[in-house]
Design a protein around this motif. Structure first.
Motif, PDB file in Angstrom:
ATOM      1  N   ILE A 108      -1.524  -0.643  -3.243  1.00 49.04           N
ATOM      2  CA  ILE A 108      -2.011   0.472  -2.536  1.00 49.04           C
ATOM      3  C   ILE A 108      -3.680   0.811  -2.519  1.00 49.04           C
ATOM      4  CG2 ILE A 108      -1.567   3.041  -2.118  1.00 49.04           C
ATOM      5  CD1 ILE A 108       1.408   2.524  -2.691  1.00 49.04           C
ATOM      6  N   LEU A 109      -4.202   0.731  -3.553  1.00 54.55           N
ATOM      7  CA  LEU A 109      -5.574   1.131  -3.977  1.00 54.55           C
ATOM      8  C   LEU A 109      -6.289   0.037  -2.955  1.00 54.55           C
ATOM      9  CD1 LEU A 109      -7.987   2.516  -4.955  1.00 54.55           C
ATOM     10  CD2 LEU A 109      -7.351   1.303  -6.967  1.00 54.55           C
ATOM     11  N   ALA A 110      -6.026  -1.291  -2.985  1.00 54.89           N
ATOM     12  CA  ALA A 110      -6.662  -2.389  -2.192  1.00 54.89           C
ATOM     13  C   ALA A 110      -6.479  -2.136  -0.787  1.00 54.89           C
ATOM     14  CB  ALA A 110      -6.113  -3.706  -2.892  1.00 54.89           C
ATOM     15  N   ARG A 111      -5.341  -1.920  -0.413  1.00 57.01           N
ATOM     16  CA  ARG A 111      -5.175  -1.439   0.865  1.00 57.01           C
ATOM     17  C   ARG A 111      -6.177  -0.202   1.461  1.00 57.01           C
ATOM     18  NH1 ARG A 111       0.102  -0.035   2.152  1.00 57.01           N
ATOM     19  NH2 ARG A 111      -0.629   2.086   2.681  1.00 57.01           N
ATOM     20  N   ASN A 112      -6.188   0.840   0.723  1.00 59.47           N
ATOM     21  CA  ASN A 112      -6.753   1.933   0.977  1.00 59.47           C
ATOM     22  C   ASN A 112      -8.316   1.701   1.333  1.00 59.47           C
ATOM     23  OD1 ASN A 112      -4.718   3.642   1.598  1.00 59.47           O
ATOM     24  ND2 ASN A 112      -4.800   4.604  -0.420  1.00 59.47           N
ATOM     25  N   ILE A 113      -8.830   0.692   0.095  1.00 63.79           N
ATOM     26  CA  ILE A 113     -10.116   0.427   0.098  1.00 63.79           C
ATOM     27  C   ILE A 113     -10.415  -0.542   1.290  1.00 63.79           C
ATOM     28  CG2 ILE A 113     -11.999  -0.918  -1.034  1.00 63.79           C
ATOM     29  CD1 ILE A 113     -10.610   0.210  -3.587  1.00 63.79           C
ATOM     30  N   GLN A 114      -9.768  -1.250   1.918  1.00 62.55           N
ATOM     31  CA  GLN A 114     -10.001  -2.276   2.948  1.00 62.55           C
ATOM     32  C   GLN A 114     -10.048  -1.378   4.287  1.00 62.55           C
ATOM     33  OE1 GLN A 114      -6.784  -5.160   2.570  1.00 62.55           O
ATOM     34  NE2 GLN A 114      -8.033  -6.415   1.271  1.00 62.55           N
ATOM     35  N   THR A 115      -9.225  -0.331   4.475  1.00 67.25           N
ATOM     36  CA  THR A 115      -8.988   0.268   5.549  1.00 67.25           C
ATOM     37  C   THR A 115      -9.697   1.741   5.662  1.00 67.25           C
ATOM     38  OG1 THR A 115      -6.961   1.654   4.872  1.00 67.25           O
ATOM     39  CG2 THR A 115      -6.537  -0.601   5.957  1.00 67.25           C
ATOM     40  N   SER A 116     -10.317   2.078   4.448  1.00 67.15           N
ATOM     41  CA  SER A 116     -10.819   3.482   4.702  1.00 67.15           C
ATOM     42  C   SER A 116     -12.375   3.349   5.026  1.00 67.15           C
ATOM     43  CB  SER A 116     -10.809   4.166   3.158  1.00 67.15           C
ATOM     44  OG  SER A 116     -11.526   5.422   3.124  1.00 67.15           O
ATOM     45  N   ASP A 117     -13.022   4.399   5.780  1.00 65.89           N
ATOM     46  CA  ASP A 117     -14.527   4.501   6.008  1.00 65.89           C
ATOM     47  C   ASP A 117     -15.287   4.508   4.664  1.00 65.89           C
ATOM     48  OD1 ASP A 117     -13.891   4.141   8.473  1.00 65.89           O
ATOM     49  OD2 ASP A 117     -13.931   6.152   8.831  1.00 65.89           O
ATOM     50  N   THR A 118     -14.943   5.203   3.559  1.00 68.18           N
ATOM     51  CA  THR A 118     -15.481   5.446   2.525  1.00 68.18           C
ATOM     52  C   THR A 118     -14.748   5.110   1.101  1.00 68.18           C
ATOM     53  OG1 THR A 118     -14.730   7.852   2.035  1.00 68.18           O
ATOM     54  CG2 THR A 118     -16.713   7.451   3.690  1.00 68.18           C
TER      55      THR A 118
END
Length: 164
Positions: A87-97
């Motif tokens: 979940i952390l990796a996916r959020n990093i890939q899809t987040s602006d910051t």
């Protein structure tokens, strides 16, 4: 733990076969044979703590037991760390910051990990019950069909971190 709640001041200490056998005086002979086969046993303290309120600060995030340690009664420590990583990796890939990705990660993981921690704590008290509560637990376990037991755990095992 073998021989009490804490093995002295240390987190772990050697245990003897006799200590282990004393914990299972009425065990089936086949189980007793398995329990006596190792040449050495180790006892360790089981510790619990509340889930950390904040897992992230700036561009740093805690995962796994550092954020949400739980007792071993659901055997989910490593699985929770892996789910965190997905979940952390996916959020990093899809987040602006990065900061936004880390905050979203904690918000997404907090409810599930709190439930795992609470359920592990509850199971620990059930598994270590004494007296009439122990007898009731044993009766419930005897009367529960294996598929019903597994069905109660489906919220753990059917979870898909890529779908969050």
């Amino acid at each position: 733990t073998l021989g009490g709640d804490r093995p002295g001041d240390a987190w772990s200490a050697p245990a003897t076969r006799d200590e282990l056998q004393a914990l299972f005086p009425n065990a089936h002979e086949e189980l007793r044979a398995v329990l006596t086969s190792p040449t050495a046993w180790q006892k360790w303290a089981a510790a619990s703590r509340a889930t950390a309120r904040t897992w992230t600060k700036g561009r740093v995030a805690l995962i796994g037991d550092a954020a949400h340690a739980s007792l071993p009664y659901l055997a989910q420590g490593a699985a929770m760390a892996l789910e965190d990583a997905v979940i952390l990796a996916r959020n990093i890939q899809t987040s602006d910051t990065m900061v936004g990705a880390l905050r979203a990660y904690q918000a997404l993981r907090l409810p599930r990990t709190q439930r795992i921690v609470a359920e592990s704590l509850r199971l620990g008290s059930i598994y270590h019950a004494r007296g009439p509560v122990r007898l009731a637990r044993n009766l419930v376990l005897r009367l529960t069909k294996p598929e019903d037991f597994l069905s109660r755990l489906s919220w753990i095992y059917d979870f898909d971190p890529t779908a969050v």
